[in-house]
Design an enzyme around this catalytic site. Structure first.
Site, PDB file in Angstrom:
ATOM      1  N   GLY A 137       0.813  -1.216   0.000  1.00 54.13           N
ATOM      2  CA  GLY A 137       0.000   0.000   0.000  1.00 54.13           C
ATOM      3  C   GLY A 137       0.844   1.261   0.000  1.00 54.13           C
ATOM      4  O   GLY A 137       0.554   2.218  -0.727  1.00 54.13           O
ATOM      5  N   CYS A 138       1.886   1.264   0.799  1.00 53.64           N
ATOM      6  CA  CYS A 138       2.742   2.452   0.890  1.00 53.64           C
ATOM      7  C   CYS A 138       3.511   2.681  -0.404  1.00 53.64           C
ATOM      8  O   CYS A 138       3.743   3.823  -0.803  1.00 53.64           O
ATOM      9  CB  CYS A 138       3.682   2.326   2.080  1.00 53.64           C
ATOM     10  N   THR A 139       3.889   1.596  -1.070  1.00 62.05           N
ATOM     11  CA  THR A 139       4.563   1.722  -2.361  1.00 62.05           C
ATOM     12  C   THR A 139       3.604   2.286  -3.396  1.00 62.05           C
ATOM     13  O   THR A 139       3.959   3.199  -4.162  1.00 62.05           O
ATOM     14  CB  THR A 139       5.130   0.362  -2.808  1.00 62.05           C
TER      15      THR A 139
END
Length: 156
Positions: A46-48
């Site tokens: 998700g952060c990527t």
């Protein structure tokens, strides 16, 4: 924890924190609009996705006068690896002691896979040239957030 959530018109807390390339001091960016986005951990799916969405929108955001700064609890070495791996060209702030996240209400209780846990709350705070909060969004989704933020800010 979450009782520090900011709202439009609040003064953005100033801070100096390490980055993977030196340090970042918010007050040194007065006169510019700064998008501070808080994410749980570099190199997670998700952060990527969110970081790459900011990367891919960076030209449009810069053209509209915004600077993007990502904040997580990751150490500078991990941020450097994240930057290299994903071709990120904006500032990545390291906040392992959660000082910045606490000041911005981006650390607290959240739901993760149906369980309540304490951690980074995916959040975005837009700070105006005068150092006040123009927009604060909490519990945002990783996917589609940057597109929604661009719509909210009137950036095509």
């Amino acid at each position: 924890m979450t009782e520090n959530r900011l709202a439009a018109g609040d003064t953005a807390p100033d801070f100096t924190a390490p980055t993977d390339q030196g340090s970042f001091t918010l007050s040194e960016h007065r006169g510019s609009r700064v998008i501070l986005y808080f994410y749980p951990a570099a190199m997670t799916p998700g952060c990527t996705t969110q970081a790459c969405d900011f990367r891919d929108s960076l030209d449009a955001l810069k053209a509209a006068g915004y600077e993007v700064v990502g904040v997580s609890k990751d150490e500078p070495a991990k941020l450097a690896e994240f930057r290299e791996q994903e071709g990120l060209t904006f500032t990545l702030v390291s906040d392992p002691d959660r000082t910045v996240q606490d000041a911005y209400g981006a650390w607290g209780m959240k739901k993760l896979y149906g369980k309540e846990v304490e951690g980074s709350i995916r959040s975005t705070v837009v700070i105006g040239p005068d150092g006040t909060v123009e927009l604060a969004q909490y519990n945002v989704k990783a996917t589609g957030h940057v597109a929604k933020l661009r719509r909210d800010l009137g950036i095509d």
